[in-house]
Design an enzyme around this catalytic site. Sequence first.
Site, mmCIF file in Angstrom:
data_model
loop_
_atom_site.group_PDB
_atom_site.id
_atom_site.type_symbol
_atom_site.label_atom_id
_atom_site.label_comp_id
_atom_site.label_asym_id
_atom_site.label_seq_id
_atom_site.Cartn_x
_atom_site.Cartn_y
_atom_site.Cartn_z
ATOM 1 N N ASP A 80 -22.339 41.202 44.801
ATOM 2 C CA ASP A 80 -22.248 40.535 43.496
ATOM 3 C C ASP A 80 -21.478 41.428 42.526
ATOM 4 O O ASP A 80 -21.692 42.640 42.474
ATOM 5 C CB ASP A 80 -23.664 40.264 42.970
ATOM 6 N N GLU A 123 -20.195 34.193 41.693
ATOM 7 C CA GLU A 123 -19.482 35.438 42.033
ATOM 8 C C GLU A 123 -20.213 36.210 43.128
ATOM 9 O O GLU A 123 -20.018 37.406 43.294
ATOM 10 C CB GLU A 123 -19.270 36.314 40.788
#
Length: 204
Positions: A80, A123
């Site tokens: 991440d 993301e």
Amino acid sequence: SNIMHQESTQSADKQKIAELEAVVADLKRQLSTDQFMHILNRQGLMDRLESISKEVRWQHGHPDKRRNAIIKSLAILFIDVDHFKQINDQFGHAAGDEALRQLASILVDEVRTLDVVGRYGGEELVVGLVGADLADGQRVADKIRQRIESTEFRFEQHIFKFTVSIGVAELTNGDLATVLESADRALYEAKKGGRNRVVVVPIT
């Protein structure tokens, strides 16, 4: 001439079938690929990981039998981008998208062709290291983390840097949902622990 006509019709049919099969294969690839990032999308990622998990399960259930390709383990990396919102806020969403695209290409570059790289959502990206154990997973995750940290990302006139947090877990019992949950929890711990770090789930 009738036989020749039949043969030419058959070869035309074969060509049509081959063309249709190519179209179907292309559609399948499109459905399983994140067109923007050129890696697997969530559906493609989950399908691929599930088939590897089945192989690991089979191998554990039949330790005395050997297949041509032996896959005894699978390490999962949950990755991440740290403070991703800041990239969007500071440079715009297009820069955030470009950062993700460049991150995806680094991940593909850092792993082997048999490994799996996909977008889990937002993301958050996932890497599946085929045949890797926890130690392998940690080593690759550290390498990825260091490379991202030292990379300058470019978008239009902007040059910026960012870091990633990574959670690592190993598939031990063949249950994909459990290992994904573990890696996601490790990622959360990495975020909580200050970001730009790798957290590994110890095997219990």
